[in-house]
Design a protein around this motif. Structure first.
Motif, PDB file in Angstrom:
ATOM      1  N   ARG A   7       7.214 -62.206 -14.991  1.00 16.11           N
ATOM      2  CA  ARG A   7       7.971 -62.573 -16.524  1.00 16.11           C
ATOM      3  C   ARG A   7       6.537 -63.081 -16.944  1.00 16.11           C
ATOM      4  NH1 ARG A   7      12.277 -62.827 -19.128  1.00 16.11           N
ATOM      5  NH2 ARG A   7      12.379 -64.625 -20.044  1.00 16.11           N
ATOM      6  N   PRO A  44       6.137 -59.649  -7.701  1.00 18.06           N
ATOM      7  CA  PRO A  44       6.253 -60.806  -7.912  1.00 18.06           C
ATOM      8  C   PRO A  44       7.059 -61.028  -9.428  1.00 18.06           C
ATOM      9  CG  PRO A  44       4.794 -60.978  -6.465  1.00 18.06           C
ATOM     10  CD  PRO A  44       4.749 -60.173  -7.232  1.00 18.06           C
ATOM     11  N   ALA A  96       7.953 -63.940 -10.686  1.00 17.41           N
ATOM     12  CA  ALA A  96       7.414 -65.074 -11.344  1.00 17.41           C
ATOM     13  C   ALA A  96       6.198 -64.798 -12.120  1.00 17.41           C
ATOM     14  CB  ALA A  96       7.608 -65.644 -10.631  1.00 17.41           C
ATOM     15  N   ILE A  97       4.894 -64.166 -11.762  1.00 21.68           N
ATOM     16  CA  ILE A  97       3.955 -63.196 -12.560  1.00 21.68           C
ATOM     17  C   ILE A  97       4.059 -62.014 -12.983  1.00 21.68           C
ATOM     18  CG2 ILE A  97       2.003 -61.537 -11.775  1.00 21.68           C
ATOM     19  CD1 ILE A  97       2.120 -63.302  -8.901  1.00 21.68           C
TER      20      ILE A  97
END
Lengths: 314, 254
Positions: free
Chosen positions: B95, B90, B92-93
């Motif tokens: 990033r 995902p 967010a991970i």
């Protein structure tokens, strides 16, 4: 049912069958394999299909020494055997997820020891990626137990999943406190799902399986071994966002998990009381963060896990 | 406290934990390739892929090549470099990992860009660029990292290359694999890549930059990937691993 719905139902069905065949092929590849699981997992990942990997291994272009019978027959027999196993497990309430599946825990993919497949009881939750592992000794002091409970309670109250290993002592205290606080808890166990180790925790294991999640990277009947617990600790570190160590001696799985988490680049939190140990001071120098409360953990995590952070020189 | 906060973190703070798994790149020597710092055998000074690059690309190859860290297959840094751009992880991970690698590169370049420069007689490179990827993404995460996050490179970043040959395998170097989008007469270019496997991409990129007139080309890859299953690579690694990580140590100026 109209034609469009029928078509989409058929597509869903065929996707399911494809996934089932892929899962069966992946299990077949690992079934009798004793070593180099990581190398094979890399291969499957790069190829994007366990079926293709199995095909080439059966037909002799890959690791052909695995199979001696006539390739086509052997290929179908291997697949059928794995499919029977998957159905059997499903009947017992054990579900399978492989690294090619969309619902494989994504954060676990980012560590090099990610298992090629996981068996689980309960429910996978993507939000567990923000979870925190709490680990410590099997023979804790009362103070240690109280600290584990307090931190687990604080995390659970803030809707942070508490991950632990279902061992006696600190692990049990962490799981139990999270449940009592109405939070979610995940047990990453060092045996197969049909086993309970220690047996005194069989009831807790059942409850976590029913209401939350029990994860295992081992075949269902696998018992505890010298290597299974360190392997499990690596997976626990990879599944959670960070690891908190409450009370642990040098020679402990908890200390080992702290080391593994540091080597994964994950935040490691040490309860302040651990600083009496040389190893804890060494880990602090390597970047581990000293904490006393759940708030300390959450504040530090918030900063470290934020995707919005701006990098500055000083 | 529920307000979205503008957060800043320092490069040292973010890069620090990487010292737990970064591996020093050995200097050139009897068992280490004089171009890619990988293992060499049978008294050769250059490994097979690097020698291949020399014979196919000639003077096109980079004037100097360096790496932040060794990245043996099956270990954490190789995994990091594979998953920071893996779409099944995902955003967010991913990033957070992208920011981590940016901090590592920023810190490393602040110490070692000068070492690369000295090899070609400059103190600083005029342009920083990356190797175009075949993934089809609008902006490759590495490009985002160099052009938007790493303070030392963002103002000098320019996408200079396009893919010209799509019929080549991952491991094939070619004079026309890439082509530069403009004339580079009189410029010194630093090419940043994430993983060096055989160097086919980076060396072909260097060749295209020089063909467009670049005076000097340096390459830095975050990870020097290598296959621990090949020949005695495992033993070679055990030997090289005996040195612990130190941000200041340079494989070019040991």
């Amino acid at each position: 049912m109209d034609v469009i719905h029928l078509r989409s139902a058929l597509e869903d069905y065929s996707r399911c069958m494809d996934k089932f065949r892929e899962q069966a092929a992946l299990l077949a590849l690992f079934r009798d394999r004793k070593s180099k699981w990581g190398v094979l997992a890399d291969e499957i990942e790069a190829c994007g299909s366990a079926l293709k990997t199995l095909e080439s291994s059966v037909c002799g272009t890959g690791q052909g020494e695995l199979f001696t019978e006539e390739p086509g027959t052997r290929f179908e027999a291997e697949l059928a055997r794995a499919r029977t196993a998957i159905s059997q497990w499903a009947e017992e309430g054990m579900r399978l997820v492989t690294l090619l599946d969309e619902d494989y825990p994504a954060q676990l993919l980012t560590i090099h020891q990610r298992p090629p497949f996981l068996l689980y009881r309960g429910r996978l939750e993507p939000a567990d990626a923000g979870g925190v592992a709490i680990v410590g000794t099997r023979k804790p002091t009362d103070l240690g137990l109280a600290r584990a409970s307090a931190i687990a309670t604080g995390l659970a109250q803030r809707a942070v999943t508490v991950v632990s290993g279902l061992a006696e002592g600190i692990d049990t205290a962490a799981h139990t406190a999270a449940i009592a606080a109405g939070g979610r808890t995940v047990a990453v166990i060092g045996t197969g799902l049909r086993r309970a180790y220690p047996s005194v925790n069989a009831g807790l294991q059942d409850r976590i399986a029913r209401e939350h999640l029990v994860l295992s990277q081992f075949w269902p009947d696998a018992g505890p071994t010298k290597t299974s617990f360190p392997m499990r600790n690596a997976v626990m570190s990879g599944y959670a966002a960070a690891t908190v160590v409450i009370e642990a001696a040098w020679k402990s799985g908890a200390r080992m998990q702290a080391r593994l988490a540091l080597e994964h680049g994950r935040p490691v939190f040490l309860h302040e009381s651990l600083l009496q140990h040389d190893w804890a001071r060494e880990y602090q120098a390597r970047g581990a963060i000293v904490v006393t409360t759940a708030d300390d953990v959450l504040a530090a995590l918030d900063e470290r896990l934020s995707p919005q952070v701006e990098l500055v020189w000083s | 406290m529920n307000q979205p906060q503008h957060r800043t973190r320092t490069v040292d703070d973010v890069a620090g934990p990487y010292a737990n798994f970064l591996l020093p790149v050995p200097p050139v020597g009897v068992d280490t390739c004089r171009v890619c710092h990988g293992a060499v055998y049978d008294d050769y000074s250059i490994c097979f892929p690097c020698n291949q690059a020399l014979s196919v690309l000639g003077d096109g190859v980079a004037d100097v090549v360096s790496f932040v860290s060794l990245a043996p297959g099956g270990e954490q840094f190789a995994r990091e470099l594979y998953t920071y751009k893996l779409e099944s992880v995902p955003p967010a991970i991913r990033r957070v990992r992208l920011i981590g690698l940016a901090a590592v590169l920023w810190k490393w370049l602040s110490i070692h860009e000068g070492c690369l420069g000295r090899q070609v007689g400059v103190s600083r490179f005029d342009i920083v660029t990356s190797v175009p990827s075949t993934s089809g993404r609008a902006i490759h995460p590495l490009e985002e990292l160099i052009s938007g996050i790493v303070g030392g490179t963002e103002s000098r970043y320019e996408g200079l290359l396009t893919i010209q040959r799509t019929d080549l395998t991952q491991r094939e170097q070619a004079l026309d694999r890439y082509v530069a989008t403009r004339s580079l007469k009189g410029t010194r270019v630093l090419v940043v890549d994430d993983t060096w496997t055989t160097g086919a991409h980076a060396q072909s990129a260097s060749t295209a930059l020089k063909a467009a007139g670049a005076d000097a080309v340096a390459v830095v890859a975050l990870g020097r990937w290598f296959n621990t299953e090949y020949r005695d690579n495992k033993r070679w690694l055990v030997h090289k691993r005996s040195k612990s990580w130190d941000w200041q140590v340079c494989c070019l100026e040991p």
